[in-house]
Scaffold this motif. Structure first.
Motif, mmCIF file in Angstrom:
data_model
loop_
_atom_site.group_PDB
_atom_site.id
_atom_site.type_symbol
_atom_site.label_atom_id
_atom_site.label_comp_id
_atom_site.label_asym_id
_atom_site.label_seq_id
_atom_site.Cartn_x
_atom_site.Cartn_y
_atom_site.Cartn_z
ATOM 1 N N UNK A 1 45.713 57.863 32.685
ATOM 2 C CA UNK A 1 45.050 58.264 33.931
ATOM 3 C C UNK A 1 45.753 57.570 35.080
ATOM 4 N N UNK B 1 49.213 67.516 35.554
ATOM 5 C CA UNK B 1 48.352 68.361 36.375
ATOM 6 C C UNK B 1 48.068 67.686 37.719
ATOM 7 N N UNK B 2 47.791 66.390 37.668
ATOM 8 C CA UNK B 2 47.553 65.645 38.905
ATOM 9 C C UNK B 2 48.776 65.724 39.806
ATOM 10 N N UNK C 1 49.272 56.489 42.455
ATOM 11 C CA UNK C 1 50.285 57.421 42.969
ATOM 12 C C UNK C 1 51.005 56.804 44.163
ATOM 13 N N UNK C 2 50.255 56.073 44.975
ATOM 14 C CA UNK C 2 50.844 55.439 46.157
ATOM 15 C C UNK C 2 51.953 54.457 45.733
ATOM 16 N N UNK D 1 45.597 53.002 31.863
ATOM 17 C CA UNK D 1 45.219 53.655 33.111
ATOM 18 C C UNK D 1 45.759 52.861 34.292
ATOM 19 N N UNK E 1 42.072 52.169 40.751
ATOM 20 C CA UNK E 1 41.802 51.280 41.882
ATOM 21 C C UNK E 1 41.685 49.827 41.464
ATOM 22 N N UNK F 1 44.794 57.904 42.919
ATOM 23 C CA UNK F 1 45.633 58.055 44.108
ATOM 24 C C UNK F 1 46.266 56.712 44.499
ATOM 25 N N UNK F 2 45.556 55.596 44.179
ATOM 26 C CA UNK F 2 46.134 54.275 44.473
ATOM 27 C C UNK F 2 47.393 54.072 43.660
#
Lengths: 642, 109
Positions: B52, B86-87, B58-59, B19, B22, B55-56
């Motif tokens: 998984x 999907x995300x 993804x950044x 994963x 954060x 958003x962190x």
């Protein structure tokens, strides 16, 4: 309490050790002392017996010389025969040990016509009387004292006898044969006797004392007691009769050996006296035997006294040892109790408490140093802790204020538009940390247009919250009914993308609802598609659009979409904190699960629906720590009819 | 999370297992920064074991994308699990990133 236990422990061990050691030493000492005493007693008894025998011999030897000399005188005829009586009297007179003396002639030896003649001198009180022993009533030729040496042609000591009516003393007669030459042949001339009082003998023998009841006795050649501490036995009992009386066969054996002239040291168990030791040795001249008897127990009496003294000394020593050990241990340990008190005081928070004096032992000094070090370290630690805590508290309080400010930025009064009958709205925001990156907002652009938005900043915490605040401020400043939602989002995107070195972004959904008609314009910038509940039964996600989150590429073209909302329809918006809420096994809440729940509560009003979903989420995570901000907003459109 | 990387003839393959959220996106970012120390023209990210991404995370992906765009290189993702895809779809990132079914297709395009 501990202190006492420790000292008792040490002391009891020392005590046990000392007692053990003492017992071993004492046992060894006792064993060897006993053996030594036994040995020395044995030697003493032998020496004593030998000395006594020598003493007796010293008396007997000169006494034996007298008749022998007399025999020589008679044989050589030095003394005229008519002065023999006088001579005998002088001899008795000059030798106190001699009670009487006789010269008994064989028939016709004194003179041809003298069949029997035996001049005899004896003491009668202070005087010396002389008589002729021969009388028709006293035929001396048949007497033992005459017959035995005459037949043996050797000197002979008679059995001791008590001379009643005469000397009134214990006597023994020493008979010596003398020889004359007659017709050219040596023939027996007669017998010379001396009667020796044995009182001196009794005295010598009785003077032998060993311990309390040890004694000496003298046996005649027949085993009769010549001397014995028990006077009634003298001349009345023999060792053999006594052995029979006492039923002690070993005693008879000893008696037999004694009269045989043997010497030996042996022990004997007497029925009345217990174990006794006996040493016996012969008196060669008289064929008598001397016995020295001493009881076994008395041998060790002195040892027992010594033992008592030693035991008393040992106890006194142990007592002293105990006293000083207790004193020393208590002295050494007492700092420990004080240190324990200090530790307690320190534990209560008094780090600067004065430490007890460590005394002068190295260990206590080390303990003292360790305590001092601990005090110092604790003190430093607490100072640091206080600083960190106060710094932390400061940050926390700042964060609390930040949260309040952040929360102040989003509308939180529900229902927000009580006068507006066409719509109802409810929203909630729970940050995972003090401040978060989620946002929602809604406001009326004019009387007929509701502008609403939901967003999620990448990341969490303060950076996200700052980004969120900027986004929300931008929204308020650029939102305008005359612009399309895509234009508004594009405008926000442009500003946020500019100099966004950290590449933070916001997924953002913006909608403008025309209250009078139910026409909804919206622009989705990479946000989770909202759910539309139709007819209070059907619930479905909005289609996914191509919009990317705001803040990434300033030139990105967002597009607006339009959907018609009917009276009774409800719009449910959320952030991924909902669909990605995890239980402790990292299992997500999932979109479909959300949809099922929404369908289940499709008839509920916004507040109820959000409460139900919140409850379901908390059931799902089941106490697992909230990992992401969780934001929901639900808007129901009642239409203008109501 | 486990990160391994392997050089290829035209760039580097990063393999991420587990994963990215954060709690560990920093670790991921640092690992990626190490790779950027050398010049690379192609970065392939094997997403087959990525379970998984928050958003962190993804950044960080965006940072890589922007850097590669700046140097004229390529950042290619492949073998993405459906939930991750999907995300990417929801957030519109599918349109920003180059996503391929497998390494071969990623290499050819």
């Amino acid at each position: 309490m501990k202190k006492r236990n420790l000292s008792i422990k040490i002391i009891s061990r020392i005590l046990i050790f000392c007692i053990g050691l003492g017992t071993i030493i004492f046992s060894i000492y006792y064993y060897y002392t006993r053996a030594a005493i036994q040995e020395s007693t044995r030697e003493n008894a032998v020496i004593l017996a030998e000395n006594t025998i020598n003493q007796i011999e010293e008396v007997i030897e000169p006494a034996e010389k007298l008749p022998e000399n007399l025999a020589w005188i008679i044989e050589t005829g030095v003394i005229p025969k008519d002065s023999l009586q006088y001579f005998l009297a002088q001899l008795v007179k000059n030798n106190p040990a001699i009670y009487a003396s006789a010269i008994a002639f064989e028939p016709h030896i004194f003179s041809e016509n003298t069949p029997a003649y035996a001049p005899y001198a004896f003491r009668n009180g202070a005087r010396i009387n002389t008589i002729d022993l021969w009388s028709p009533d006293y035929n001396y030729f048949i007497m033992d004292w005459y017959q035995i040496p005459a037949i043996l042609q050797q000197p002979y000591w008679s059995e001791p006898y008590y001379d009643e009516g005469g000397a009134e003393a214990l006597l023994s007669t020493y008979s010596v044969p003398f020889f004359m030459s007659k017709e050219g042949q040596q023939v027996l001339g007669g017998i010379i006797t001396i009667d020796i009082s044995l009182d001196w003998l009794t005295e010598i023998v009785n003077s032998v004392k060993i311990f309390d009841t040890g004694y000496a006795f003298l046996l005649s050649r027949n085993g009769v007691y010549v001397t014995h501490p028990n006077h009634s036995q003298i001349m009345n009992e023999s060792i053999f009769t006594q052995a029979k009386e006492m039923e002690q066969p070993e005693m008879r054996e000893i008696g037999r050996n004694m009269i045989k002239g043997q010497s030996n040291l042996t022990s004997l168990n007497l029925k009345d006296k217990g174990k006794v030791w006996i040493y016996y040795a012969p008196i060669q001249s008289t064929k008598w035997s001397l016995g020295v008897v001493y009881p076994h127990n008395e041998m060790f009496e002195s040892l027992q006294n010594l033992n008592i003294i030693i035991l008393l000394l040992a106890f006194a020593g142990l007592g002293l040892l105990l006293f000083f050990t207790i004193k020393i241990i208590n002295q050494q340990i007492s700092p420990l109790a004080k240190f324990a008190d200090s530790a307690r005081t320190i534990a209560e928070g008094n780090f600067n408490t004065r430490l007890p004096n460590a005394g002068n032992s190295k260990e206590m000094k080390e303990l003292h140093d360790s305590f001092e070090f601990m005090q110092k370290e604790l003190d430093n630690y607490i100072v640091n802790l206080k600083e960190t805590t106060s710094a932390k508290e400061k940050i926390e309080s700042e964060l609390r204020i930040a949260k309040e400010i952040q929360m102040g930025m989003i509308p939180r009064i529900f229902p927000p538009f009580p006068n507006l009958k066409e719509i109802d709205l409810f929203a909630s925001l729970e940050s995972a940390k003090e401040v978060g990156g989620d946002l929602y907002d809604f406001f009326l652009l004019d009387e007929e247009h509701l502008c609403f938005a939901i967003g999620d900043v990448s990341g969490k915490g303060i950076p996200a919250s700052l980004f969120m605040a900027v986004t929300r401020t931008l929204l308020r400043s650029v939102a305008d009914n005359k612009k399309s939602t895509a234009e508004i989002v594009g405008s926000i995107n442009k500003t946020l993308s500019f100099n966004n070195e950290s590449n933070m972004f916001v997924t953002f959904f913006l909608g403008i609802l025309e209250i009078t008609t139910g026409r909804l314009r919206f622009c989705n910038a990479g946000h989770n598609p909202p759910i539309l509940i139709k007819n209070k039964t059907e619930a479905n996600f909005f289609n996914i659009t191509k919009g990317i989150p705001v803040g990434l590429f300033e030139d990105f073209n967002y597009s607006e979409e339009v959907v018609q909302i009917e009276a009774g329809d409800q719009l449910f918006l959320y952030t991924d904190g909902l669909t990605e809420a995890e239980d402790k096994n990292n299992k997500l809440f999932e979109d479909n699960h959300l949809l099922d729940i929404i369908r289940q509560y499709a008839e509920s009003v916004p507040k109820e629906i959000i409460e139900k979903v919140t409850k379901e989420v908390s059931l799902h995570v089941n106490g697992h720590i909230q990992s992401d901000d969780l934001t929901m907003m639900s808007i129901i459109y009642y239409g203008t009819k109501k | 999370m486990e990160i391994t990387s392997q050089k290829t003839d035209d760039g580097i393959i990063i393999f991420v297992k587990g994963r990215i959220d954060t709690t560990n996106y920093n670790e991921f970012e640092n690992a990626v920064n190490d790779i950027f120390k050398d010049d690379v023209s192609q970065i392939y990210l094997d997403c087959s074991a990525l379970n998984y991404i928050s958003s962190s995370g993804l950044r960080v992906f965006l940072t890589i994308q922007k850097k590669m765009m700046g140097t004229g290189g390529k950042f290619k993702l492949f073998a993405m699990q459906p939930s991750i895809k999907e995300i990417f779809d929801i957030s519109g990132f599918s349109s920003i990133f180059s996503i391929y079914a497998d390494f071969e297709t990623a290499k050819q395009n």
